[in-house]
Design an enzyme around this catalytic site. Sequence first.
Site, PDB file in Angstrom:
ATOM      1  N   GLY A  55       0.805  -1.217   0.000  1.00  0.00           N
ATOM      2  CA  GLY A  55       0.000   0.000   0.000  1.00  0.00           C
ATOM      3  C   GLY A  55       0.836   1.264   0.000  1.00  0.00           C
ATOM      4  O   GLY A  55       1.757   1.398   0.810  1.00  0.00           O
ATOM      5  N   GLY A  81      -0.624  -1.052   9.576  1.00  0.00           N
ATOM      6  CA  GLY A  81      -0.989   0.367   9.565  1.00  0.00           C
ATOM      7  C   GLY A  81      -0.376   1.111   8.388  1.00  0.00           C
ATOM      8  O   GLY A  81      -0.067   2.295   8.485  1.00  0.00           O
ATOM      9  N   LEU A  82      -0.199   0.377   7.286  1.00  0.00           N
ATOM     10  CA  LEU A  82       0.211   0.985   6.015  1.00  0.00           C
ATOM     11  C   LEU A  82       1.540   1.729   6.072  1.00  0.00           C
ATOM     12  O   LEU A  82       1.703   2.777   5.450  1.00  0.00           O
ATOM     13  CB  LEU A  82      -0.879   1.943   5.500  1.00  0.00           C
ATOM     14  CG  LEU A  82      -2.206   1.278   5.146  1.00  0.00           C
ATOM     15  CD1 LEU A  82      -3.285   2.340   4.903  1.00  0.00           C
ATOM     16  CD2 LEU A  82      -2.056   0.392   3.902  1.00  0.00           C
ATOM     17  N   CYS A 142      -9.094   0.801   4.001  1.00  0.00           N
ATOM     18  CA  CYS A 142      -8.396   1.718   4.896  1.00  0.00           C
ATOM     19  C   CYS A 142      -9.386   2.659   5.584  1.00  0.00           C
ATOM     20  O   CYS A 142     -10.464   2.925   5.066  1.00  0.00           O
ATOM     21  CB  CYS A 142      -7.301   2.475   4.146  1.00  0.00           C
ATOM     22  SG  CYS A 142      -7.862   3.249   2.641  1.00  0.00           S
ATOM     23  N   ILE A 205     -10.438 -11.075  -1.327  1.00  0.00           N
ATOM     24  CA  ILE A 205     -10.807 -10.202  -0.246  1.00  0.00           C
ATOM     25  C   ILE A 205      -9.551  -9.636   0.442  1.00  0.00           C
ATOM     26  O   ILE A 205      -8.463 -10.215   0.352  1.00  0.00           O
ATOM     27  CB  ILE A 205     -11.646 -10.971   0.823  1.00  0.00           C
ATOM     28  CG1 ILE A 205     -10.898 -12.208   1.298  1.00  0.00           C
ATOM     29  CG2 ILE A 205     -13.020 -11.299   0.294  1.00  0.00           C
ATOM     30  CD1 ILE A 205     -11.589 -12.989   2.414  1.00  0.00           C
ATOM     31  N   THR A 207      -8.146  -8.489   4.367  1.00  0.00           N
ATOM     32  CA  THR A 207      -8.153  -9.295   5.595  1.00  0.00           C
ATOM     33  C   THR A 207      -9.478  -9.167   6.368  1.00  0.00           C
ATOM     34  O   THR A 207     -10.191  -8.182   6.234  1.00  0.00           O
ATOM     35  CB  THR A 207      -6.995  -8.877   6.522  1.00  0.00           C
ATOM     36  OG1 THR A 207      -7.073  -7.467   6.722  1.00  0.00           O
ATOM     37  CG2 THR A 207      -5.654  -9.234   5.920  1.00  0.00           C
ATOM     38  N   GLY A 264      -6.079 -16.736   1.464  1.00  0.00           N
ATOM     39  CA  GLY A 264      -5.803 -18.088   1.927  1.00  0.00           C
ATOM     40  C   GLY A 264      -5.312 -19.069   0.881  1.00  0.00           C
ATOM     41  O   GLY A 264      -5.280 -20.276   1.145  1.00  0.00           O
ATOM     42  N   GLY A 285      -0.725 -14.099  -0.732  1.00  0.00           N
ATOM     43  CA  GLY A 285      -0.001 -13.285   0.245  1.00  0.00           C
ATOM     44  C   GLY A 285       0.655 -14.114   1.319  1.00  0.00           C
ATOM     45  O   GLY A 285       1.816 -14.508   1.218  1.00  0.00           O
ATOM     46  N   THR A 286      -0.118 -14.454   2.344  1.00  0.00           N
ATOM     47  CA  THR A 286       0.421 -15.117   3.532  1.00  0.00           C
ATOM     48  C   THR A 286       1.218 -16.390   3.204  1.00  0.00           C
ATOM     49  O   THR A 286       2.264 -16.639   3.812  1.00  0.00           O
ATOM     50  CB  THR A 286      -0.740 -15.437   4.503  1.00  0.00           C
ATOM     51  OG1 THR A 286      -1.363 -14.192   4.845  1.00  0.00           O
ATOM     52  CG2 THR A 286      -0.262 -16.113   5.766  1.00  0.00           C
TER      53      THR A 286
HETATM   54  C1  LIG Z   1       1.452  -8.172   6.387  1.00  0.00           C
HETATM   55  C2  LIG Z   1       0.312  -7.847   5.459  1.00  0.00           C
HETATM   56  C3  LIG Z   1       0.242  -6.573   4.869  1.00  0.00           C
HETATM   57  C4  LIG Z   1      -0.816  -6.245   4.013  1.00  0.00           C
HETATM   58  N1  LIG Z   1      -0.851  -5.002   3.429  1.00  0.00           N
HETATM   59  C5  LIG Z   1      -1.859  -4.681   2.569  1.00  0.00           C
HETATM   60  C6  LIG Z   1      -1.886  -3.401   1.929  1.00  0.00           C
HETATM   61  O1  LIG Z   1      -0.997  -2.563   2.099  1.00  0.00           O
HETATM   62  N2  LIG Z   1      -2.945  -3.125   1.098  1.00  0.00           N
HETATM   63  C7  LIG Z   1      -3.944  -4.041   0.858  1.00  0.00           C
HETATM   64  O2  LIG Z   1      -4.875  -3.760   0.092  1.00  0.00           O
HETATM   65  N3  LIG Z   1      -3.917  -5.276   1.429  1.00  0.00           N
HETATM   66  C8  LIG Z   1      -2.907  -5.599   2.273  1.00  0.00           C
HETATM   67  N4  LIG Z   1      -2.881  -6.858   2.855  1.00  0.00           N
HETATM   68  C9  LIG Z   1      -3.930  -7.847   2.538  1.00  0.00           C
HETATM   69  C10 LIG Z   1      -3.428  -8.860   1.494  1.00  0.00           C
HETATM   70  O3  LIG Z   1      -3.097  -8.233   0.274  1.00  0.00           O
HETATM   71  C11 LIG Z   1      -4.503  -9.943   1.218  1.00  0.00           C
HETATM   72  O4  LIG Z   1      -5.685  -9.334   0.730  1.00  0.00           O
HETATM   73  C12 LIG Z   1      -4.833 -10.751   2.460  1.00  0.00           C
HETATM   74  O5  LIG Z   1      -3.681 -10.999   3.242  1.00  0.00           O
HETATM   75  C13 LIG Z   1      -5.499 -12.098   2.106  1.00  0.00           C
HETATM   76  O6  LIG Z   1      -4.660 -12.909   1.307  1.00  0.00           O
HETATM   77  P1  LIG Z   1      -3.704 -14.077   1.908  1.00  0.00           P
HETATM   78  O7  LIG Z   1      -4.576 -14.927   2.783  1.00  0.00           O
HETATM   79  O8  LIG Z   1      -3.161 -14.799   0.712  1.00  0.00           O
HETATM   80  O9  LIG Z   1      -2.630 -13.377   2.700  1.00  0.00           O
HETATM   81  C14 LIG Z   1      -1.830  -7.202   3.733  1.00  0.00           C
HETATM   82  C15 LIG Z   1      -1.741  -8.480   4.321  1.00  0.00           C
HETATM   83  C16 LIG Z   1      -0.708  -8.815   5.170  1.00  0.00           C
HETATM   84  C17 LIG Z   1      -0.654 -10.192   5.767  1.00  0.00           C
END
Ligand SMILES: Cc1cc2nc3c(=O)[nH]c(=O)nc-3n(C[C@H](O)[C@H](O)[C@H](O)COP(=O)(O)O)c2cc1C
Length: 323
Positions: A55, A81-82, A142, A205, A207, A264, A285-286
């Site tokens: 972000g 917190g971005l 946000c 989605i 989080t 996920g 992501g995760t």
């Molecule tokens: C550490 C971390 C930082 C994230 N930062 C952002 C972000 O800056 N902007 C955003 O839209 N989503 C952000 N996300 C959400 C992820 O892009 C994603 O939507 C979410 O983690 C679900 O996918 P996953 O289960 O594969 O992690 C963040 C997630 C994590 C775990």
Amino acid sequence: MHNHSANPLAARLKHLTLNSPLLTASGTSGSCNEMGRMKNHRRILHALGAFVTKGVTLEPKRGNPEIRVMEIRTGLMNSIGLQNSGAAGFLQKELPQLESCRLPILVNISASTIGEFGKLAAYLRDNDREELIAGLEINVSCPNLHAGGMAFGVDPRLVERVVKTVRRHSRKDWIVITKLSPNVTDITLPARAAIEGGTDVLSMINTVRGMAVNIETRKPFLGNVVGGLSGPAIKPVGVLMVYQCFTKIPECRSLRVPIIGIGGIACWQDALEYILAGATATGIGTAWFVNPNVFIEVRDGLEKYLSRHRTTLAKLVGKACDC
Ligand SMILES: Cc1cc2nc3c(=O)[nH]c(=O)nc-3n(C[C@H](O)[C@H](O)[C@H](O)COP(=O)(O)O)c2cc1C
């Protein structure tokens, strides 16, 4: 470049044809520089269709107090917190590095007012002189300063206004993606609002809101108290939301507004579930924190499945929605 009919993994997001349906999920892959340090980085980049940045906000942000990330049994909780170096820092330091990935670059943007979203899009448009950016992903999860910190994404009228504003200040050839929050009762309402506002693509989605308590200190675990849950626990939530948008919104079903499924995904079967529920592409992501080979493995797994079934990914989009 390539004949996409020859590539069974090709994914179309409006005028952008990706070589792979796999994207980084915002905030989880830093910049390509970090990926570049991995020993198999070439294979990782080959497995990706586009790079979604963490972000970016107009001004630099220090982020939330620690603790900001914690592992739980079924995934992660975070409240970063971005934290980021702001739009100017992003353009100066990160974008040139991202260019070396040779992937379409999608910049995830956040702001605390509608006006700030507009300014941020315009700043990126006016200062990306080499036109390295392929599109924006609007993070409507946000907090909105004018609504006591409630997320924009929970109010469809605000979602529409944010998207309209970003669209108006974007470069004409940019793809505008709206990333929806799952913290709503009916995901199709903000989804329809984003389409009304002129979004090209939906991603979902973000989080899921949650909290954890440290039983030793008897206090909330995360510095910000509230955190975002990601990882395996949220996959069924994401799959359902993609399915609901695909089945209930004609623009999604006709693929006029494609969906990027996120949440996920940890193996190729997970990615395929999202595709069958209506996603054209998927973000990871995760799982990438746990398995540095995840993009390679998911790409290979999908490729083998498609060749075994003599089909293409595009043909499978929404196949679980035929009933
Ligand atoms: C550490 C971390 C930082 C994230 N930062 C952002 C972000 O800056 N902007 C955003 O839209 N989503 C952000 N996300 C959400 C992820 O892009 C994603 O939507 C979410 O983690 C679900 O996918 P996953 O289960 O594969 O992690 C963040 C997630 C994590 C775990």
